[in-house]
Design an enzyme around this catalytic site. Structure first.
Site: not given
Length: 243
Positions: A198-199
């Site tokens: 998610r990064n």
């Protein structure tokens, strides 16, 4: 014959709930005549997962017996393993069991699905938070979401009519399970490592991916591109960095 593990559930096959063709058009037309129930981004995401078969073998939002079983023993009422309740909540006093409703994403205004309401019930939110997150601290983002849910939960089977903006906005990245499994089969992969991000990919992520490539048949990088938390790096920036 596929060398992959079978999909989750007693039937051991994908159960996508997304309608197609004339059935889809008919349900879209009917949805316009139904009472609307507004749903959160989390509930929208859960519906999309059910639609594409990623939440196989779920056919709708959980009953109270399912909710209780998942909280207490990680199993639904029929004994199927499931780790986190998949529920839909509302404060609408008028909706009742037996109603058919349209589920509308509160953020986009898109009708995502229709639902046959089979049960309307209340839950102990503290119990769910303790069971799933082992805390009731409102600073925990999961706890905050549960505590912000409506007064009632609605259970029942759904018919999914939209995948929202994902297929267009993330064309080429957005895979339904049947598509990702075909990729694995076509590549001849039997052991697949999944790396969920998610990064943007950090050096440590890169290192893990390279180890996985050496020890597995392949690595599937699963990028989270849904609604962001405050302060998150925008999805398009993350996608470009990972690509």
């Amino acid at each position: 014959m596929s060398a992959l593990v079978k999909p989750h559930g007693k039937e051991e096959k994908l159960i996508p709930l997304l309608l197609e063709g004339q059935e889809l058009q008919s349900e879209m037309d009917k949805a316009k005549t139904l009472k609307q129930v507004k749903i959160t981004s989390r509930e929208t995401s859960d519906l999309i997962m059910m639609g594409i078969g990623a939440f196989t073998p779920l056919t709708g939002f959980m009953t109270k017996a399912d909710w209780q079983g998942v909280c207490d023993t990680f199993t639904m009422a029929d004994g199927t393993f499931w780790p986190i309740p998949i529920t839909l909540s509302t404060d609408d006093e008028e909706v009742k069991a037996g109603d058919e409703v349209a589920l509308v994403d509160v953020d986009t205004g898109t009708t995502i699905a229709t639902m046959q309401v089979t049960e309307k019930y209340t839950i102990d939110k503290d119990h769910e938070c303790k069971a799933v997150f082992t805390t009731t601290d409102i600073e925990h983002p999961g706890v905050a979401k549960v505590m912000a849910q409506g007064k009632y939960n609605l259970a029942g089977p759904v018919k999914v009519i939209s995948e929202s903006f994902y297929p267009e906005q993330f064309k080429g990245l957005y895979h339904r399970p049947v598509e990702s499994r075909k990729i694995f089969d076509d590549m001849g992969w039997k052991r697949v490592a999944a790396l969920q991000l998610r990064n943007p990919m950090h050096r440590s992520h890169e290192f893990l991916a390279k180890i996985a490539v050496e020890t597995m048949d392949g690595v599937y990088i699963h990028q989270l591109v849904g609604k962001l938390k405050e302060g998150d790096i925008p999805a398009d920036v993350r996608v470009n960095a990972i690509q």
